[in-house]
Design a protein around this motif. Structure first.
Motif, short mmCIF file in Angstrom:
data_model
loop_
_atom_site.label_atom_id
_atom_site.label_comp_id
_atom_site.label_asym_id
_atom_site.label_seq_id
_atom_site.Cartn_x
_atom_site.Cartn_y
_atom_site.Cartn_z
N GLY A 49 0.61 -1.39 0.17
CA GLY A 49 0.01 -0.32 -0.01
C GLY A 49 0.98 1.23 0.06
N GLY A 50 2.09 1.09 -0.08
CA GLY A 50 2.90 2.33 -0.17
C GLY A 50 3.37 2.91 -1.45
N THR A 51 4.09 3.97 -1.56
CA THR A 51 4.68 4.29 -2.99
C THR A 51 6.25 4.42 -2.48
OG1 THR A 51 4.42 6.44 -1.88
CG2 THR A 51 2.63 5.57 -3.28
N VAL A 52 6.92 4.50 -3.67
CA VAL A 52 8.46 4.81 -3.68
C VAL A 52 8.63 5.91 -4.48
CG1 VAL A 52 10.78 3.75 -3.82
CG2 VAL A 52 8.74 2.49 -2.91
N SER A 53 9.49 6.79 -3.99
CA SER A 53 9.94 7.75 -5.23
C SER A 53 11.14 7.45 -5.86
CB SER A 53 10.31 9.05 -4.35
OG SER A 53 11.25 9.92 -5.06
N LEU A 54 11.12 7.66 -7.06
CA LEU A 54 12.42 7.31 -7.66
C LEU A 54 13.54 8.23 -7.32
CD1 LEU A 54 13.98 5.87 -10.04
CD2 LEU A 54 13.12 7.65 -11.67
N ALA A 55 13.37 9.55 -7.14
CA ALA A 55 14.45 10.07 -6.60
C ALA A 55 15.23 9.50 -5.12
CB ALA A 55 13.94 11.70 -6.16
N ASP A 56 14.20 9.04 -4.39
CA ASP A 56 14.55 8.43 -3.23
C ASP A 56 15.31 7.05 -3.37
OD1 ASP A 56 13.52 10.77 -1.69
OD2 ASP A 56 11.67 9.70 -1.11
N ALA A 57 14.80 6.56 -4.19
CA ALA A 57 15.47 5.05 -4.60
C ALA A 57 17.10 5.19 -5.34
CB ALA A 57 14.58 4.33 -5.75
N ALA A 59 19.09 6.71 -4.01
CA ALA A 59 20.20 6.93 -2.90
C ALA A 59 20.47 5.48 -2.41
CB ALA A 59 19.30 7.56 -1.67
N TRP A 60 19.77 4.44 -2.63
CA TRP A 60 20.14 3.17 -2.54
C TRP A 60 20.08 2.03 -3.71
CZ3 TRP A 60 16.15 -0.07 -3.47
CH2 TRP A 60 14.70 0.54 -3.35
N SER A 61 19.81 2.54 -4.72
CA SER A 61 20.07 1.72 -5.99
C SER A 61 20.59 2.32 -7.07
CB SER A 61 18.43 1.17 -6.32
OG SER A 61 18.52 0.55 -7.58
N ARG A 62 21.83 1.96 -7.41
CA ARG A 62 22.57 2.55 -8.42
C ARG A 62 22.34 1.66 -9.79
NH1 ARG A 62 28.88 1.89 -7.12
NH2 ARG A 62 28.92 -0.29 -7.20
N ASN A 63 21.38 0.70 -9.73
CA ASN A 63 21.21 -0.35 -11.07
C ASN A 63 19.60 0.03 -11.49
OD1 ASN A 63 24.18 -1.37 -10.60
ND2 ASN A 63 23.20 -2.29 -8.61
N GLY A 64 19.03 -0.61 -10.84
CA GLY A 64 17.56 -0.49 -11.42
C GLY A 64 17.11 0.91 -11.50
N ALA A 65 17.27 1.77 -10.38
CA ALA A 65 16.93 3.03 -10.35
C ALA A 65 17.21 3.84 -11.42
CB ALA A 65 17.11 3.78 -9.15
N ALA A 66 18.57 3.42 -11.88
CA ALA A 66 19.33 4.17 -13.00
C ALA A 66 18.63 3.94 -14.25
CB ALA A 66 20.66 3.99 -12.90
#
Length: 218
Positions: A49-57, A59-66
């Motif tokens: 039920g949550g959301t995740v900001s790409l900008a925040d992600a 900070a802890w994922s340099r692979n998938g988030a990129a």
């Protein structure tokens, strides 16, 4: 003009990392597969039920988030083993809503090393291949040779999936301890462990990037 490695003549395409995404012809949908742990963690957070900001992600994922950040105007979905079949169904649902043939680039994130090299990640190959196999089962079987190879790898290794993922180098690295674990927890998320990430079709939720935030596709 089509290029040798852009897979533009195929509906379902497969590549590795940001550089691979850039090699492909622009696709209508980009499915980001970073099984350990971006995709699995984001999927579970959104399923809860949550959301995740790409900008925040980032900070802890340099692979998938990129990869997600580099997808441009494409619809970005987060795929993993945990939601492989649901991801395939979502791709077909988007195609139905568009009422036209829809191309999809399935991108295995791999592991970007400190030296800037992209390391092969078996868990991402298996995750991407399982999604491509699910797409094929639903009739989206006009796959590039690269996508077909990933698909058949996953099909052939399906019974060993849990063992292969939990025995992978990435799983061992996480077990030994990585900085991203604390960073994910600091963001208020629960880091997916290797055993959870290896569970195929554990959820029907598929995160989609909407206005810079990952939310559940509806």
């Amino acid at each position: 003009m089509p290029q040798p490695f852009d897979q533009s003549s195929y509906q379902v395409r497969f590549e590795w990392g940001v550089a691979g995404l850039e090699r492909l012809a622009p696709a209508d949908i980009v499915v980001v597969v970073d099984v350990l742990r971006f995709s699995s963690t984001v999927t579970d957070a959104v399923a809860a039920g949550g959301t995740v900001s790409l900008a925040d992600a980032t900070a802890w994922s340099r692979n998938g988030a990129a990869v997600a950040a580099a997808a441009g105007e494409a619809t970005v979905l987060i795929g993993s083993l945990r939601n492989a079949s649901a991801t395939a169904r979502t791709v077909l649902e988007i195609q139905n809503r568009r009422q036209q043939r829809t191309s999809v680039a399935v991108i295995a994130a791999g592991e970007l090393t400190d030296a800037g090299d992209l390391r092969f990640a078996v868990e991402d190959l298996l995750g991407a291949g399982t999604i491509i196999a699910a797409l094929s089962d639903l009739g989206a079987d006009h796959t590039s040779p690269e996508a077909a190879a990933a698909c058949e790898s996953a099909r052939g290794l399906r019974r060993a999936m849990r063992h292969l993922l939990t025995a992978s180098g990435s799983a061992k690295e996480i077990a030994e301890g990585v900085a991203a674990t604390a960073e994910i927890e600091a963001a208020g998320l629960v880091p997916a462990d290797a055993k959870a990430a290896a569970e195929v079709d554990a959820t029907d939720v598929v995160p989609v990037l909407d206005g810079g935030v990952f939310v559940a596709f509806v």
